[in-house]
Design an enzyme around this catalytic site. Structure first.
Site, PDB file in Angstrom:
ATOM      1  N   HIS A  34       5.487   0.888   3.119  1.00 48.99           N
ATOM      2  CA  HIS A  34       5.652   1.796   1.625  1.00 48.99           C
ATOM      3  C   HIS A  34       6.390   2.574   1.991  1.00 48.99           C
ATOM      4  O   HIS A  34       6.382   3.872   1.461  1.00 48.99           O
ATOM      5  CB  HIS A  34       4.059   2.525   2.354  1.00 48.99           C
ATOM      6  CG  HIS A  34       1.997   2.023   1.603  1.00 48.99           C
ATOM      7  ND1 HIS A  34       2.287   1.665   0.395  1.00 48.99           N
ATOM      8  CD2 HIS A  34       1.817   1.635   2.627  1.00 48.99           C
ATOM      9  CE1 HIS A  34       0.775   1.256   0.372  1.00 48.99           C
ATOM     10  NE2 HIS A  34       0.771   1.441   1.726  1.00 48.99           N
ATOM     11  N   ASP A  81       2.499  -4.433   1.805  1.00 47.56           N
ATOM     12  CA  ASP A  81       3.103  -3.499   1.273  1.00 47.56           C
ATOM     13  C   ASP A  81       4.145  -2.786   1.754  1.00 47.56           C
ATOM     14  O   ASP A  81       4.485  -1.449   2.351  1.00 47.56           O
ATOM     15  CB  ASP A  81       1.621  -2.408   1.894  1.00 47.56           C
ATOM     16  CG  ASP A  81       0.292  -2.887   1.699  1.00 47.56           C
ATOM     17  OD1 ASP A  81      -0.012  -3.043   0.341  1.00 47.56           O
ATOM     18  OD2 ASP A  81      -0.644  -1.684   1.656  1.00 47.56           O
ATOM     19  N   ASN A 123      -1.392  -6.167  -0.844  1.00 45.12           N
ATOM     20  CA  ASN A 123      -2.533  -5.475  -1.743  1.00 45.12           C
ATOM     21  C   ASN A 123      -1.643  -4.590  -2.475  1.00 45.12           C
ATOM     22  O   ASN A 123      -1.598  -4.251  -4.083  1.00 45.12           O
ATOM     23  CB  ASN A 123      -4.016  -4.803  -1.653  1.00 45.12           C
ATOM     24  CG  ASN A 123      -3.554  -3.014  -1.142  1.00 45.12           C
ATOM     25  OD1 ASN A 123      -2.728  -3.301  -0.063  1.00 45.12           O
ATOM     26  ND2 ASN A 123      -4.167  -1.792  -1.362  1.00 45.12           N
ATOM     27  N   HIS A 124      -0.390  -3.717  -1.941  1.00 39.73           N
ATOM     28  CA  HIS A 124       0.008  -3.175  -2.916  1.00 39.73           C
ATOM     29  C   HIS A 124       1.699  -3.792  -3.783  1.00 39.73           C
ATOM     30  O   HIS A 124       2.252  -3.661  -4.402  1.00 39.73           O
ATOM     31  CB  HIS A 124       1.219  -2.210  -2.111  1.00 39.73           C
ATOM     32  CG  HIS A 124       0.353  -0.727  -2.520  1.00 39.73           C
ATOM     33  ND1 HIS A 124       0.046   0.405  -3.250  1.00 39.73           N
ATOM     34  CD2 HIS A 124      -0.810  -0.437  -1.393  1.00 39.73           C
ATOM     35  CE1 HIS A 124      -1.071   1.082  -2.507  1.00 39.73           C
ATOM     36  NE2 HIS A 124      -1.684   0.713  -1.576  1.00 39.73           N
ATOM     37  N   HIS A 157      -3.017  -3.212   6.668  1.00 39.50           N
ATOM     38  CA  HIS A 157      -3.516  -2.062   5.383  1.00 39.50           C
ATOM     39  C   HIS A 157      -4.581  -1.388   5.479  1.00 39.50           C
ATOM     40  O   HIS A 157      -5.167  -0.901   5.201  1.00 39.50           O
ATOM     41  CB  HIS A 157      -4.551  -3.180   5.551  1.00 39.50           C
ATOM     42  CG  HIS A 157      -6.030  -3.269   3.914  1.00 39.50           C
ATOM     43  ND1 HIS A 157      -5.034  -2.607   2.649  1.00 39.50           N
ATOM     44  CD2 HIS A 157      -6.900  -3.423   3.331  1.00 39.50           C
ATOM     45  CE1 HIS A 157      -5.859  -2.986   1.965  1.00 39.50           C
ATOM     46  NE2 HIS A 157      -6.914  -3.409   2.463  1.00 39.50           N
TER      47      HIS A 157
END
Length: 323
Positions: free
Chosen positions: A66, A92, A124-125, A248
């Site tokens: 992230h 991610d 998912n990002h 996640h």
């Protein structure tokens, strides 16, 4: 394709690593055409390799990053910069943190430099509808332009979705799917593809384990499902696997077991968003499939990094002899 032809990967990696030891937050401003080249070349490599990767130990597995670029550098300092160690990242890479661009650029550069030793799964990002909202779009627009963000989208749409390590460890970003009956279903997913709102691809990137659920349950995320320990056990038995490794979710110690150690959650961004006091973790898998965890404490704490004791998966898993 001129961007690809002129790509100087060694120079790009060198510049991205020059900030090691600097105060966290210092940016590395690559040229726009270099970043475009990273996206185009890595996209080619992703499409040339399977959507369901079949990997061999030893390797190190990392969870969410992230945009916490300086923590990514700490992970490499701890685990060994490529090609010293082989890596699998579970997705991610962008959003939330301040340096998504440096983070994804270094990861793509390593993928290009070491295509058979360095692997990136989709989170998912790595999806247009999510990173449009949670920071990556704004970072691209502020530092470069929207067109470059769209180039990243084209690259993300080609990332592999899952990996199996030595036929025993199933890896993905989110978790299991009620639609997943055969690994062939994953192999049949065509790329490039966006992440749909439901179905197999969505679930692999979005679902979560839940100790309070029997079977499949609803999720607070509003996307996909939660699944219970029995779902994990049945999946492993059916496919002759020993462990599910996924990311996640923020977990306090950087890793957390579920379902009698049949599933592990990894999260590799310590002090996530500056709001959580979590550690980050990386899982090392040796040639015998023995798993151990390397822990990154939040940087501010100034505590030395700790190595957790070696943890066998459900007894001792023997690596399959190569035929």
């Amino acid at each position: 394709m001129a961007d690809i032809d002129k790509l100087n990967i060694d120079s790009i990696i060198q510049r991205l690593l020059e900030v090691r030891g600097s105060k966290p937050g210092k940016n590395v401003q690559l040229q726009e055409n270099e970043i475009r080249g990273l996206c185009l070349k890595s996209r080619e490599i992703f499409l040339s390799q399977p959507i369901l990767l079949e990997l061999e130990a030893p390797l190190k597995i990392c969870g969410d990053i992230h945009g916490q670029y300086y923590d990514l550098l700490r992970l490499f300092e701890y685990g060994g910069f490529p090609p010293e160690s082989n890596y699998l990242f579970l997705g991610d890479y962008v959003d939330r943190g301040k340096q998504s661009l440096e983070t994804i650029c270094l990861l793509l550069a390593y993928k290009i430099k070491y295509p058979e030793n360095f692997f990136l799964l989709r989170g998912n990002h790595e999806c247009v509808s999510i990173n449009r909202i949670y920071g990556f779009y704004d970072e691209c627009k502020r530092r470069y332009n929207i067109k470059l963000w769209k180039t990243f989208t084209d690259c993300f749409n080609c990332l592999p979705i899952a990996a199996i390590v030595d036929e025993k460890i199933f890896c993905c970003h989110g978790g299991l799917s009620p639609d997943l009956q055969s690994m062939e279903q994953i192999r049949r997913i065509m790329r490039p593809t966006d992440v749909p709102d439901q179905g197999l691809l969505c679930d692999l990137l979005w679902s979560d384990p839940d100790k309070d659920v029997l079977g499949w349950g609803e999720t607070d995320r509003g996307v996909s499902f939660t699944f219970g320990a029995e779902v994990v056990a049945k999946f492993l038995h059916k496919h002759d696997l020993d462990l599910i490794c996924r990311a996640h979710q923020v977990v306090e110690d950087g890793y957390e077991f579920f379902a009698k150690r049949q599933l592990v959650t990894l999260f590799s961004a310590p002090n996530y968003c500056g709001e959580f006091d979590n550690a980050g973790a990386m899982m090392s898998v040796d040639e015998t499939l023995m798993c151990s965890f390397q822990i990154l404490k939040p940087a501010e704490k100034k505590k030395p990094n700790a190595t957790r004791p070696v943890t066998p998966l459900r007894g001792m898993i023997t690596k399959q002899a190569k035929k």
